[in-house]
Design a protein around this motif. Structure first.
Motif, PDB file in Angstrom:
ATOM      1  N   GLY A   1       0.800  -1.266   0.181  1.00  0.00           N
ATOM      2  CA  GLY A   1       0.037   0.091  -0.074  1.00  0.00           C
ATOM      3  C   GLY A   1       0.867   1.361   0.000  1.00  0.00           C
ATOM      4  N   ARG A   2       2.147   1.162  -0.138  1.00  0.00           N
ATOM      5  CA  ARG A   2       2.976   2.291  -0.124  1.00  0.00           C
ATOM      6  C   ARG A   2       3.102   2.997  -1.336  1.00  0.00           C
ATOM      7  NH1 ARG A   2       7.569  -0.706   2.764  1.00  0.00           N
ATOM      8  NH2 ARG A   2       6.621  -0.852   4.969  1.00  0.00           N
ATOM      9  N   LYS A   3       3.006   4.305  -1.556  1.00  0.00           N
ATOM     10  CA  LYS A   3       3.198   5.130  -2.796  1.00  0.00           C
ATOM     11  C   LYS A   3       4.821   5.094  -3.318  1.00  0.00           C
ATOM     12  CE  LYS A   3      -0.667   8.208  -2.252  1.00  0.00           C
ATOM     13  NZ  LYS A   3      -1.007   9.519  -2.278  1.00  0.00           N
ATOM     14  N   PHE A   4       4.942   4.859  -4.645  1.00  0.00           N
ATOM     15  CA  PHE A   4       6.196   4.980  -5.221  1.00  0.00           C
ATOM     16  C   PHE A   4       6.227   5.539  -6.441  1.00  0.00           C
ATOM     17  CE2 PHE A   4       4.869   0.682  -6.194  1.00  0.00           C
ATOM     18  CZ  PHE A   4       5.577   0.494  -7.430  1.00  0.00           C
ATOM     19  N   ARG A   5       7.433   5.962  -6.987  1.00  0.00           N
ATOM     20  CA  ARG A   5       7.299   6.471  -8.621  1.00  0.00           C
ATOM     21  C   ARG A   5       7.909   5.177  -9.169  1.00  0.00           C
ATOM     22  NH1 ARG A   5       7.568  11.379 -10.629  1.00  0.00           N
ATOM     23  NH2 ARG A   5       7.441  12.266  -8.710  1.00  0.00           N
ATOM     24  N   MET A   6       6.743   5.045 -10.227  1.00  0.00           N
ATOM     25  CA  MET A   6       7.104   3.772 -10.986  1.00  0.00           C
ATOM     26  C   MET A   6       7.985   4.331 -12.304  1.00  0.00           C
ATOM     27  SD  MET A   6       4.642   0.650 -12.090  1.00  0.00           S
ATOM     28  CE  MET A   6       3.699   1.532 -13.329  1.00  0.00           C
ATOM     29  N   LEU A   7       8.916   3.612 -12.669  1.00  0.00           N
ATOM     30  CA  LEU A   7       9.516   4.093 -14.087  1.00  0.00           C
ATOM     31  C   LEU A   7       8.922   3.377 -15.073  1.00  0.00           C
ATOM     32  CD1 LEU A   7      13.018   4.187 -12.332  1.00  0.00           C
ATOM     33  CD2 LEU A   7      11.483   6.067 -12.609  1.00  0.00           C
ATOM     34  N   LYS A   8       8.518   4.051 -16.152  1.00  0.00           N
ATOM     35  CA  LYS A   8       8.363   3.349 -17.598  1.00  0.00           C
ATOM     36  C   LYS A   8       8.672   4.164 -18.602  1.00  0.00           C
ATOM     37  CE  LYS A   8       4.407   1.511 -18.268  1.00  0.00           C
ATOM     38  NZ  LYS A   8       3.117   0.921 -18.199  1.00  0.00           N
ATOM     39  N   PHE A   9       9.111   3.679 -19.695  1.00  0.00           N
ATOM     40  CA  PHE A   9       9.314   4.501 -20.742  1.00  0.00           C
ATOM     41  C   PHE A   9       7.819   5.198 -21.236  1.00  0.00           C
ATOM     42  CE2 PHE A   9      12.696   1.368 -21.997  1.00  0.00           C
ATOM     43  CZ  PHE A   9      13.819   2.061 -21.968  1.00  0.00           C
ATOM     44  N   ARG A  10       7.766   6.660 -21.798  1.00  0.00           N
ATOM     45  CA  ARG A  10       6.657   7.007 -21.954  1.00  0.00           C
ATOM     46  C   ARG A  10       6.396   6.611 -23.579  1.00  0.00           C
ATOM     47  NH1 ARG A  10       3.617  10.984 -20.921  1.00  0.00           N
ATOM     48  NH2 ARG A  10       4.969  11.913 -19.185  1.00  0.00           N
ATOM     49  N   THR A  11       5.128   6.061 -23.655  1.00  0.00           N
ATOM     50  CA  THR A  11       4.528   5.680 -24.656  1.00  0.00           C
ATOM     51  C   THR A  11       3.403   6.394 -25.305  1.00  0.00           C
ATOM     52  OG1 THR A  11       3.124   4.159 -23.515  1.00  0.00           O
ATOM     53  CG2 THR A  11       5.233   3.204 -24.452  1.00  0.00           C
TER      54      THR A  11
END
Length: 147
Positions: A1-11
């Motif tokens: 349930g913790r928030k975190f910044r998920m990394l992804k390539f912008r599509t």
């Protein structure tokens, strides 16, 4: 349930969430997806940066897929048993993904698959899900296209 910044390539286009459609769950032929984004998504390469999230301990290799806070707040009271899937570390892949439950598929079916995974977790199940994920990632490379 913790928030975190998920990394992804912008599509998608940089302004994709600012237009009149707002943030949305995956649409089959979303016009906001860039040409390169179509390729990255087709080959599941948009997920590669999430390995950094795994190394940082924010995510696991296998588990329920993480959801944006906007959608967690929206669905927490609408979808039966939606929140228990957030008590576990999210994963790069999961049972719902290998069953094809992604994008514009039923959220209720995805939640059921996530809960089934959590109730039946084993190391063997994780290995099986990872193998099926790799299989699904390489399948498009060998798929014939009509030309």
């Amino acid at each position: 349930g913790r928030k975190f910044r998920m990394l992804k390539f912008r599509t998608m286009r940089a302004d994709a969430d600012r237009d009149d459609r707002k943030a949305g769950l995956g649409l089959a032929h979303d016009p906001r997806i860039t040409p390169l984004g179509h390729i990255l998504r087709r080959l599941n390469l948009d997920e590669l940066p999430q390995f950094w999230n795994v190394l940082l301990g924010h995510m696991s290799l296998v588990g329920p897929r993480p959801e944006r806070t906007f959608f967690v707040e929206k669905f927490r009271d609408e979808i039966l048993h939606y929140m228990p899937r957030h008590y576990y570390k999210p994963g790069l892949t999961g049972l719902a993904q290998i069953r094809g439950l992604r994008g514009s598929t039923s959220l209720e079916d995805r939640v059921r698959a996530d809960l089934e995974y959590l109730e039946n977790w084993s190391l063997g199940l994780d290995f099986w899900i990872m193998l099926r994920t790799v299989e699904q990632m390489i399948q498009p490379l060998f798929r014939k296209t009509d030309a």
